[in-house]
Design a protein around this motif. Structure first.
Motif, PDB file in Angstrom:
ATOM      1  N   MET A 140     -16.299  15.699  46.216  1.00 36.48           N
ATOM      2  CA  MET A 140     -15.469  15.971  47.388  1.00 36.48           C
ATOM      3  C   MET A 140     -15.977  17.222  48.110  1.00 36.48           C
ATOM      4  N   GLU A 141     -16.287  18.269  47.347  1.00 34.32           N
ATOM      5  CA  GLU A 141     -16.801  19.512  47.943  1.00 34.32           C
ATOM      6  C   GLU A 141     -18.139  19.270  48.629  1.00 34.32           C
ATOM      7  N   LEU A 142     -19.013  18.489  48.002  1.00 29.82           N
ATOM      8  CA  LEU A 142     -20.319  18.204  48.592  1.00 29.82           C
ATOM      9  C   LEU A 142     -20.185  17.454  49.915  1.00 29.82           C
ATOM     10  N   LEU A 143     -19.174  16.591  50.006  1.00 34.92           N
ATOM     11  CA  LEU A 143     -18.948  15.831  51.233  1.00 34.92           C
ATOM     12  C   LEU A 143     -18.198  16.640  52.285  1.00 34.92           C
ATOM     13  N   GLY A 144     -17.549  17.729  51.856  1.00 27.53           N
ATOM     14  CA  GLY A 144     -16.777  18.547  52.786  1.00 27.53           C
ATOM     15  C   GLY A 144     -15.442  17.928  53.155  1.00 27.53           C
ATOM     16  N   HIS A 145     -14.905  17.062  52.287  1.00 26.08           N
ATOM     17  CA  HIS A 145     -13.626  16.405  52.548  1.00 26.08           C
ATOM     18  C   HIS A 145     -12.485  17.149  51.854  1.00 26.08           C
ATOM     19  N   ASP A 146     -11.248  16.798  52.221  1.00 31.24           N
ATOM     20  CA  ASP A 146     -10.066  17.388  51.590  1.00 31.24           C
ATOM     21  C   ASP A 146      -9.532  16.514  50.465  1.00 31.24           C
ATOM     22  N   PHE A 147     -10.041  15.290  50.345  1.00 33.39           N
ATOM     23  CA  PHE A 147      -9.648  14.399  49.257  1.00 33.39           C
ATOM     24  C   PHE A 147     -10.812  13.477  48.930  1.00 33.39           C
ATOM     25  N   PHE A 148     -10.742  12.835  47.754  1.00 38.74           N
ATOM     26  CA  PHE A 148     -11.799  11.932  47.347  1.00 38.74           C
ATOM     27  C   PHE A 148     -11.197  10.851  46.455  1.00 38.74           C
ATOM     28  N   VAL A 149     -11.456   9.582  46.789  1.00 33.37           N
ATOM     29  CA  VAL A 149     -10.957   8.449  46.022  1.00 33.37           C
ATOM     30  C   VAL A 149     -12.057   8.012  45.055  1.00 33.37           C
ATOM     31  N   PHE A 150     -11.671   7.769  43.799  1.00 31.15           N
ATOM     32  CA  PHE A 150     -12.667   7.401  42.792  1.00 31.15           C
ATOM     33  C   PHE A 150     -12.017   6.589  41.679  1.00 31.15           C
ATOM     34  N   ILE A 151     -12.855   5.955  40.852  1.00 34.16           N
ATOM     35  CA  ILE A 151     -12.367   5.274  39.655  1.00 34.16           C
ATOM     36  C   ILE A 151     -12.521   6.252  38.497  1.00 34.16           C
ATOM     37  N   ASN A 152     -11.422   6.535  37.830  1.00 35.82           N
ATOM     38  CA  ASN A 152     -11.412   7.480  36.719  1.00 35.82           C
ATOM     39  C   ASN A 152     -12.118   6.846  35.520  1.00 35.82           C
ATOM     40  N   ALA A 153     -13.148   7.507  35.012  1.00 33.08           N
ATOM     41  CA  ALA A 153     -13.933   6.986  33.895  1.00 33.08           C
ATOM     42  C   ALA A 153     -13.100   6.904  32.610  1.00 33.08           C
ATOM     43  N   GLU A 154     -12.072   7.729  32.486  1.00 33.75           N
ATOM     44  CA  GLU A 154     -11.242   7.724  31.274  1.00 33.75           C
ATOM     45  C   GLU A 154     -10.211   6.600  31.296  1.00 33.75           C
ATOM     46  N   THR A 155      -9.575   6.392  32.447  1.00 34.45           N
ATOM     47  CA  THR A 155      -8.464   5.430  32.530  1.00 34.45           C
ATOM     48  C   THR A 155      -8.846   4.130  33.229  1.00 34.45           C
ATOM     49  N   GLU A 156     -10.001   4.099  33.899  1.00 30.21           N
ATOM     50  CA  GLU A 156     -10.482   2.950  34.660  1.00 30.21           C
ATOM     51  C   GLU A 156      -9.522   2.540  35.782  1.00 30.21           C
ATOM     52  N   SER A 157      -8.743   3.509  36.290  1.00 30.74           N
ATOM     53  CA  SER A 157      -7.843   3.235  37.417  1.00 30.74           C
ATOM     54  C   SER A 157      -8.294   4.055  38.621  1.00 30.74           C
ATOM     55  N   VAL A 158      -7.850   3.626  39.796  1.00 29.62           N
ATOM     56  CA  VAL A 158      -8.199   4.336  41.019  1.00 29.62           C
ATOM     57  C   VAL A 158      -7.370   5.623  41.076  1.00 29.62           C
ATOM     58  N   ASN A 159      -8.016   6.752  41.288  1.00 30.01           N
ATOM     59  CA  ASN A 159      -7.374   8.061  41.384  1.00 30.01           C
ATOM     60  C   ASN A 159      -7.825   8.742  42.663  1.00 30.01           C
ATOM     61  N   VAL A 160      -7.128   9.806  43.003  1.00 29.69           N
ATOM     62  CA  VAL A 160      -7.488  10.622  44.157  1.00 29.69           C
ATOM     63  C   VAL A 160      -7.444  12.077  43.727  1.00 29.69           C
ATOM     64  N   VAL A 161      -8.487  12.829  44.039  1.00 26.67           N
ATOM     65  CA  VAL A 161      -8.437  14.281  43.889  1.00 26.67           C
ATOM     66  C   VAL A 161      -8.303  14.852  45.291  1.00 26.67           C
ATOM     67  N   TYR A 162      -7.613  15.977  45.391  1.00 23.70           N
ATOM     68  CA  TYR A 162      -7.412  16.587  46.693  1.00 23.70           C
ATOM     69  C   TYR A 162      -7.408  18.098  46.563  1.00 23.70           C
ATOM     70  N   ARG A 163      -7.748  18.748  47.672  1.00 20.61           N
ATOM     71  CA  ARG A 163      -7.793  20.201  47.723  1.00 20.61           C
ATOM     72  C   ARG A 163      -6.391  20.719  48.021  1.00 20.61           C
ATOM     73  N   ARG A 164      -5.962  21.699  47.242  1.00 22.19           N
ATOM     74  CA  ARG A 164      -4.661  22.328  47.441  1.00 22.19           C
ATOM     75  C   ARG A 164      -4.873  23.721  48.010  1.00 22.19           C
ATOM     76  N   LYS A 165      -3.771  24.332  48.432  1.00 19.50           N
ATOM     77  CA  LYS A 165      -3.846  25.719  48.906  1.00 19.50           C
ATOM     78  C   LYS A 165      -4.265  26.606  47.748  1.00 19.50           C
ATOM     79  N   GLY A 166      -4.957  27.667  48.059  1.00 23.49           N
ATOM     80  CA  GLY A 166      -5.354  28.619  47.030  1.00 23.49           C
ATOM     81  C   GLY A 166      -6.561  28.175  46.223  1.00 23.49           C
ATOM     82  N   ASN A 167      -7.439  27.350  46.807  1.00 19.83           N
ATOM     83  CA  ASN A 167      -8.653  26.884  46.136  1.00 19.83           C
ATOM     84  C   ASN A 167      -8.392  26.237  44.789  1.00 19.83           C
ATOM     85  N   THR A 168      -7.347  25.420  44.723  1.00 22.46           N
ATOM     86  CA  THR A 168      -7.073  24.638  43.524  1.00 22.46           C
ATOM     87  C   THR A 168      -7.155  23.167  43.897  1.00 22.46           C
TER      88      THR A 168
END
Length: 176
Positions: A140-168
């Motif tokens: 997500m950081e490499l793309l410069g986006h605020d969120f990124f949709v992916f398949i979680n390798a642990e659960t094999e389900s679709v997940n989303v990571v997103y940028r929160r306030k305070g660099n978290t």
């Protein structure tokens, strides 16, 4: 409308409770008396934050406002909720059956020039490879986006990571 007020790192004075009930009381013209309104007041350093969440038949009407004055935050949150209600009235009504359990009939019947159609103007398709949430954050950081949709390798389900306030970062996972 039943207003539930909670506080985090703040003493809930009678003045604050009265301000919340007075401001959010203006929204009673939209909701039935049974509607729950959850309000959280919190203080973090110099930030005075008000969060309002209103469950509405499978949807949530929500606003979070921050300022350096709690009363200003309360004013702002009421304005935003009211604007959201007016803007999405048609969507709320046409997509829901039996919305009269949440909204007053007068609000549902009222017509507004502000009612806008939501239009999707762009669509993307991309390959999703299984990865871990931490790797998705890096991507997500490499793309410069605020969120990124992916398949979680642990659960094999679709997940989303997103940028929160305070660099978290946050992770959204489906609940089955």
């Amino acid at each position: 409308m039943r207003i539930q007020i909670t506080g985090k790192n703040i003493e809930l004075t009678d003045g604050l409770k009265a301000a919340v009930e007075d401001k959010l009381g203006k929204l009673e013209k939209y909701f039935t008396p049974e509607t729950e309104v959850n309000v959280t007041l919190s203080v973090e350093k110099e930030r005075q934050k008000v969060e309002v969440t209103i469950p509405a038949k499978g949807n949530y009407i929500r606003s979070e406002q921050v300022s350096n004055d709690m009363y200003v935050s309360i004013d702002l949150v009421e304005e935003v909720i009211e604007r959201q209600l007016k803007k999405y009235r048609t969507k709320l009504v046409t997509k829901q059956q039996n919305v009269t359990s949440v909204f007053k009939q007068e609000f549902i019947d009222e017509k507004s020039e502000e009612d806008e159609e939501i239009k999707i103007i762009r669509s993307k398709k991309f390959d999703m490879k299984p990865m871990y949430p931490e790797d998705a954050c890096v991507q997500m950081e490499l793309l410069g986006h605020d969120f990124f949709v992916f398949i979680n390798a642990e659960t094999e389900s679709v997940n989303v990571v997103y940028r929160r306030k305070g660099n978290t970062y946050g992770l959204i996972e489906p609940e089955y």
